[in-house]
Design a protein around this motif. Structure first.
Motif, mmCIF file in Angstrom:
data_model
loop_
_atom_site.group_PDB
_atom_site.id
_atom_site.type_symbol
_atom_site.label_atom_id
_atom_site.label_comp_id
_atom_site.label_asym_id
_atom_site.label_seq_id
_atom_site.Cartn_x
_atom_site.Cartn_y
_atom_site.Cartn_z
ATOM 1 N N SER A 115 37.916 44.371 30.203
ATOM 2 C CA SER A 115 38.652 43.363 29.438
ATOM 3 C C SER A 115 40.147 43.638 29.487
ATOM 4 C CB SER A 115 38.186 43.373 27.979
ATOM 5 O OG SER A 115 39.014 42.581 27.164
ATOM 6 N N LEU A 116 40.942 42.581 29.410
ATOM 7 C CA LEU A 116 42.389 42.730 29.266
ATOM 8 C C LEU A 116 42.728 43.477 27.981
ATOM 9 C CD1 LEU A 116 45.327 42.053 30.101
ATOM 10 C CD2 LEU A 116 45.027 39.816 29.033
ATOM 11 N N SER A 117 41.808 43.480 27.027
ATOM 12 C CA SER A 117 42.043 44.144 25.738
ATOM 13 C C SER A 117 42.257 45.649 25.870
ATOM 14 C CB SER A 117 40.886 43.876 24.780
ATOM 15 O OG SER A 117 40.905 42.537 24.339
ATOM 16 N N VAL A 118 41.975 46.232 27.032
ATOM 17 C CA VAL A 118 42.224 47.664 27.198
ATOM 18 C C VAL A 118 43.712 47.974 27.095
ATOM 19 C CG1 VAL A 118 40.173 47.963 28.646
ATOM 20 C CG2 VAL A 118 42.402 47.632 29.731
ATOM 21 N N PHE A 119 44.587 46.963 27.257
ATOM 22 C CA PHE A 119 46.021 47.216 27.233
ATOM 23 C C PHE A 119 46.648 47.050 25.864
ATOM 24 C CE2 PHE A 119 45.480 47.165 31.714
ATOM 25 C CZ PHE A 119 46.483 48.006 32.170
ATOM 26 N N GLY A 120 46.063 46.238 25.002
ATOM 27 C CA GLY A 120 46.624 46.063 23.678
ATOM 28 C C GLY A 120 47.947 45.330 23.693
ATOM 29 N N ALA A 121 48.720 45.545 22.636
ATOM 30 C CA ALA A 121 49.977 44.813 22.450
ATOM 31 C C ALA A 121 51.123 45.520 23.167
ATOM 32 C CB ALA A 121 50.282 44.668 20.967
ATOM 33 N N ILE A 122 51.316 45.187 24.445
ATOM 34 C CA ILE A 122 52.435 45.758 25.197
ATOM 35 C C ILE A 122 53.273 44.615 25.776
ATOM 36 C CG2 ILE A 122 51.087 47.810 25.746
ATOM 37 C CD1 ILE A 122 50.887 46.768 28.615
ATOM 38 N N GLU A 167 30.937 58.989 47.485
ATOM 39 C CA GLU A 167 31.676 57.844 46.955
ATOM 40 C C GLU A 167 30.781 57.027 46.035
ATOM 41 O OE1 GLU A 167 34.474 54.164 48.462
ATOM 42 O OE2 GLU A 167 32.622 54.565 49.564
ATOM 43 N N PHE A 168 31.310 56.734 44.853
ATOM 44 C CA PHE A 168 30.632 55.789 43.961
ATOM 45 C C PHE A 168 31.444 54.502 44.013
ATOM 46 C CE2 PHE A 168 29.814 53.822 39.776
ATOM 47 C CZ PHE A 168 28.446 53.641 39.932
ATOM 48 N N PRO A 169 30.933 53.455 44.660
ATOM 49 C CA PRO A 169 31.724 52.254 44.956
ATOM 50 C C PRO A 169 31.839 51.290 43.780
ATOM 51 C CG PRO A 169 29.523 51.998 45.823
ATOM 52 C CD PRO A 169 29.573 53.384 45.230
ATOM 53 N N TYR A 170 32.682 51.640 42.810
ATOM 54 C CA TYR A 170 32.814 50.818 41.614
ATOM 55 C C TYR A 170 34.095 49.998 41.642
ATOM 56 C CZ TYR A 170 36.415 53.921 39.699
ATOM 57 O OH TYR A 170 37.576 54.621 39.499
ATOM 58 N N VAL A 171 34.037 48.835 41.034
ATOM 59 C CA VAL A 171 35.175 47.932 40.892
ATOM 60 C C VAL A 171 35.209 47.458 39.446
ATOM 61 C CG1 VAL A 171 36.251 45.788 41.675
ATOM 62 C CG2 VAL A 171 34.898 47.158 43.278
ATOM 63 N N VAL A 172 36.398 47.349 38.872
ATOM 64 C CA VAL A 172 36.551 46.943 37.478
ATOM 65 C C VAL A 172 37.245 45.583 37.404
ATOM 66 C CG1 VAL A 172 37.625 47.501 35.263
ATOM 67 C CG2 VAL A 172 36.656 49.334 36.680
ATOM 68 N N LEU A 173 36.686 44.693 36.601
ATOM 69 C CA LEU A 173 37.310 43.393 36.340
ATOM 70 C C LEU A 173 37.784 43.363 34.895
ATOM 71 C CD1 LEU A 173 34.790 40.987 38.106
ATOM 72 C CD2 LEU A 173 36.915 41.947 39.026
ATOM 73 N N ARG A 174 39.004 42.842 34.692
ATOM 74 C CA ARG A 174 39.597 42.789 33.351
ATOM 75 C C ARG A 174 39.952 41.339 32.995
ATOM 76 N NH1 ARG A 174 43.903 47.680 34.503
ATOM 77 N NH2 ARG A 174 42.677 49.435 33.705
ATOM 78 N N PRO A 175 38.976 40.535 32.639
ATOM 79 C CA PRO A 175 39.283 39.151 32.272
ATOM 80 C C PRO A 175 40.023 39.069 30.947
ATOM 81 C CG PRO A 175 36.967 39.621 31.879
ATOM 82 C CD PRO A 175 37.538 40.825 32.584
ATOM 83 N N THR A 176 40.871 38.059 30.829
ATOM 84 C CA THR A 176 41.474 37.713 29.558
ATOM 85 C C THR A 176 40.444 36.918 28.764
ATOM 86 O OG1 THR A 176 43.418 36.673 28.553
ATOM 87 C CG2 THR A 176 42.547 35.625 30.523
ATOM 88 N N GLY A 177 40.850 36.095 27.802
ATOM 89 C CA GLY A 177 39.891 35.385 26.959
ATOM 90 C C GLY A 177 38.982 34.465 27.767
ATOM 91 N N VAL A 178 37.695 34.759 27.765
ATOM 92 C CA VAL A 178 36.723 33.987 28.547
ATOM 93 C C VAL A 178 36.090 32.930 27.645
ATOM 94 C CG1 VAL A 178 34.733 34.079 30.075
ATOM 95 C CG2 VAL A 178 36.217 36.093 29.856
ATOM 96 N N TYR A 179 36.073 31.704 28.124
ATOM 97 C CA TYR A 179 35.499 30.615 27.340
ATOM 98 C C TYR A 179 34.623 29.756 28.247
ATOM 99 C CZ TYR A 179 38.690 27.378 29.612
ATOM 100 O OH TYR A 179 39.339 26.624 30.551
ATOM 101 N N GLY A 180 33.876 28.854 27.640
ATOM 102 C CA GLY A 180 33.044 27.941 28.406
ATOM 103 C C GLY A 180 31.760 27.625 27.657
ATOM 104 N N PRO A 181 30.872 26.846 28.245
ATOM 105 C CA PRO A 181 29.589 26.541 27.619
ATOM 106 C C PRO A 181 28.850 27.824 27.218
ATOM 107 C CG PRO A 181 29.903 25.206 29.584
ATOM 108 C CD PRO A 181 31.020 26.211 29.568
#
Length: 338
Positions: A115-122, A167-181
């Protein structure tokens, strides 16, 4: 190709399952025994019950399976006890990855939905600048801290394994506010507006970003295909909105009912969320207005740099906020939520 999706019964996870099926994956949906399967009705779905709180049990539950891909979308965004964020989001991730390693799972890619929330208020000085991956995270919520701790653990694990020639082939996604149905938190705003009220907080400019759920799913499968090990990608729709834009669009899609819009000082939100948290603990029911929500709502800068996702993954947002709100409200109406 065989794919495992954790959090499959959740908002984002259920859409990932649908896309995996559409792409012809042998799709396994990881659920808890108590999970609703309301959005997991396709007969092609294979179900597997996983207990993320026990590494040993995960080894037993995953034993005998060979997955090519894992998308770890399981987690919690609200808890009565703050310690549960760490237990579920951080420790649950550790247990899952350790179980996969013990089983010597030959993964092509492991995608962690953070999540983008990992950064907080910067970067909160105006004019606001985009949060970049080179910035130092300063999470201001228990949720954000738990996601960051999981990310940092994955980084440390990868470094350790790399020193051992693995190698552990990991990728991280950091979405901002996710909305939808199917999403429930932003839905509360639509419900409030239908009932003729809208509530905003703070008088200082707030730059907000959003990402429609289908674009998050797009990024997940691009990451599975092209993601570089250890990379972390921000996700938004590429645009920046003001704090009232979302409610304005909802109001329009609902046919412009009469409404009262109240903008309150931040200290009022502090009182409301404090009471909400207290009532939640007393009743045992999680409130959307809690201490974490206070920090989220008072944060002024939600800009983020999605160029690395565009350049490295080929990510290109397809749904802007106006169209996404239209689709969401249509779904809420058709499914009797509004």
């Amino acid at each position: 190709m065989k794919i495992l999706i954790t959090g499959a019964s959740g908002f984002i996870g259920s859409f990932i399952v649908e896309e995996a099926l559409r792409r012809g994956f042998d799709t396994w949906a990881a659920v808890r025994g108590s999970s609703s399967k309301a959005y997991l009705t396709d007969p092609r779905i294979h179900f597997i019950e996983l207990n993320l709180s026990s590494e040993q049990q995960l080894v037993e539950q995953l034993g005998g399976h060979v997955f090519d891909y894992v998308v770890h979308a399981a987690g919690v965004t609200k808890c009565l006890d703050k310690r549960d964020f760490h237990r579920i989001n951080t420790e649950g991730t550790k247990h899952l990855v350790n179980a996969l390693l013990k089983l010597k799972m030959p993964l092509c890619r492991f995608v962690y939905v953070s999540s983008l929330s990992v950064f907080g208020a910067i970067r909160e000085q105006q004019p606001y600048e985009e949060i970049r991956e080179t910035d130092t995270p300063q999470p201001n919520t228990a949720y954000g801290r738990s996601k960051l701790e999981a990310e940092q653990w994955l980084d440390a694990l990868s470094e350790k394994l790399s020193a051992e020639g693995v190698e552990f082939p990991y990728v991280v996604l950091r979405p901002t506010g996710v909305y939808g149905p199917r999403e429930k938190d932003y839905f509360m705003m639509a419900k409030s507006i239908k009932q003729h009220s809208d509530f905003a907080v703070g008088f200082k400019q707030q730059d907000i970003t959003f990402v429609y759920v289908a674009d998050v799913v797009q990024a997940v499968f691009l990451a599975l295909e092209k993601g570089q090990t250890g990379r972390k990608y921000f996700l938004s729709d590429g645009q920046v909105y003001q704090s009232t834009t979302f409610s304005d669009l909802i109001h329009e899609e609902l046919g412009r009912p009469w409404w009262i819009r109240v903008t309150a000082p931040v200290w009022v939100l502090r009182v409301v969320t404090f009471v909400g948290e207290y009532v939640g603990r007393m009743t045992g029911k999680i409130s959307a207005l809690n201490n974490d929500k206070y920090n989220i709502l008072k944060q002024r800068n939600w800009r983020c740099d999605i160029e690395p996702a565009r350049h490295e993954l080929g990510y290109e947002p397809q749904v802007d906020l106006k169209e996404g709100v239209r689709r969401s409200i249509k779904w809420y109406k058709e499914n009797g939520w509004l």
